[in-house]
Design a protein around this motif. Structure first.
Motif, mmCIF file in Angstrom:
data_model
loop_
_atom_site.group_PDB
_atom_site.id
_atom_site.type_symbol
_atom_site.label_atom_id
_atom_site.label_comp_id
_atom_site.label_asym_id
_atom_site.label_seq_id
_atom_site.Cartn_x
_atom_site.Cartn_y
_atom_site.Cartn_z
ATOM 1 N N GLU A 44 -6.907 22.805 77.520
ATOM 2 C CA GLU A 44 -6.278 22.076 78.516
ATOM 3 C C GLU A 44 -5.760 22.933 79.577
ATOM 4 O O GLU A 44 -5.087 22.711 80.526
ATOM 5 N N PRO A 81 -5.103 25.410 82.776
ATOM 6 C CA PRO A 81 -5.776 25.413 83.936
ATOM 7 C C PRO A 81 -6.780 26.415 83.976
ATOM 8 O O PRO A 81 -6.167 27.632 83.825
ATOM 9 N N GLU A 135 -7.918 28.079 86.709
ATOM 10 C CA GLU A 135 -7.351 29.164 87.700
ATOM 11 C C GLU A 135 -6.669 30.127 87.182
ATOM 12 O O GLU A 135 -6.723 31.370 87.206
ATOM 13 N N GLN A 136 -5.628 29.540 86.585
ATOM 14 C CA GLN A 136 -4.401 30.402 85.826
ATOM 15 C C GLN A 136 -5.138 31.126 84.910
ATOM 16 O O GLN A 136 -4.753 32.550 84.818
ATOM 17 N N THR A 174 0.816 26.593 78.588
ATOM 18 C CA THR A 174 1.388 25.498 79.143
ATOM 19 C C THR A 174 2.658 25.063 78.337
ATOM 20 O O THR A 174 3.929 25.025 78.851
#
Length: 260
Positions: A164, A166, A168-169, A241
């Motif tokens: 889950e 992201p 790009e991160q 996250t």
């Protein structure tokens, strides 16, 4: 001769080196009297101090713990890296809690034989180099095979983060990590008994693609407990996250084990 004082430290001393140390203190640059009662936390990761500076250092400081992170010198020399951790810990104003992640967990496990820590936390610790190599081959064969040929492995986002996180991160973090020396990741070193028998907590995730669940169980059993697990997260728990969940659990455990 004990691990605290060894002949090789005198006959073949570790050469000096600059150390990157990042700190976050409760209330800014000055500690209050109440904060001085809490032990400082020294975080160690094979990926560099920055992985803790993103979230965990400031969060720990916000809960009243003086927080520091050190980047052990590169090159994969275990003795020199342990030396760096012990020297930084000894320079702190109070007896420190050592927190090691990944390959930094193995550095901390060895440093515990030299430095009588107040407590220790091993986060997704890569204590068994061969087990870490096997996990890396399964999850990232293209980035791991070069290590078998004497080269340097390269991590992938799939190895380090949960599904889950992201994309790009994840890609930006992987780029910042770059490559790590082979010996630093997959070397096999014996682990000493911790000086003073500090309470030790092992933290991880059953979904880790670098340190498997059986490896977490073995690490925790070595220190007389069971691992504290956070399902759904990746190897880099401090960047995920839901990064606050594991660090809050660690700080809660320290408050219980080390009342002030």
């Amino acid at each position: 001769m004990s691990d605290l004082l060894r002949f090789e430290d005198w006959s073949d001393p570790v050469p000096p080196a600059e150390r990157e140390v990042i700190s976050r203190l409760p209330g800014g640059d000055r500690l209050s009297e109440g904060d001085r009662e809490r032990p400082p936390l020294l975080f160690v990761s094979g990926h560099g101090a920055w992985v803790f500076a993103e979230h965990w250092l400031g969060h720990a400081a916000g809960r009243g713990f003086p927080a520091y992170a050190v980047t052990p010198r590169p090159g994969g020399d275990p003795r020199a890296q342990v030396h760096d951790v012990v020297q930084v810990a000894a320079s702190l104003p109070r007896q420190a809690v050592l927190v090691g992640h990944g390959a930094g967990g193995r550095v901390v496990a060895r440093a515990l034989g030299r430095y009588p820590a107040r407590a220790a936390v091993l986060v997704a610790p890569a204590l068994d180099g061969w087990a870490a190599l096997g996990a890396a081959l399964r999850s990232n064969p293209a980035g791991t095979v070069p290590a078998l040929l004497g080269g340097r492995p390269r991590f992938s986002a799939r190895q380090l983060f949960g599904p889950e996180f992201p994309a790009e991160q994840a890609a930006a973090h992987v780029e910042r990590i770059g490559v790590r020396p082979r010996a630093e990741l997959f070397g096999r070193t014996s682990l000493p008994e911790p000086a003073g028998g500090p309470p030790t907590l092992v933290v991880g995730t059953p979904d880790d693609r670098v340190v498997s669940r059986p490896a977490l169980d073995r690490a925790a059993a070595r220190y007389g407990g069971a691992p504290l697990l956070f399902p759904g997260m990746g190897h880099l728990l401090m960047l995920e996250t839901d990064w606050a969940e594991p660090i809050d659990a660690i700080l809660d455990w320290l408050d219980k084990e080390l009342p002030h």
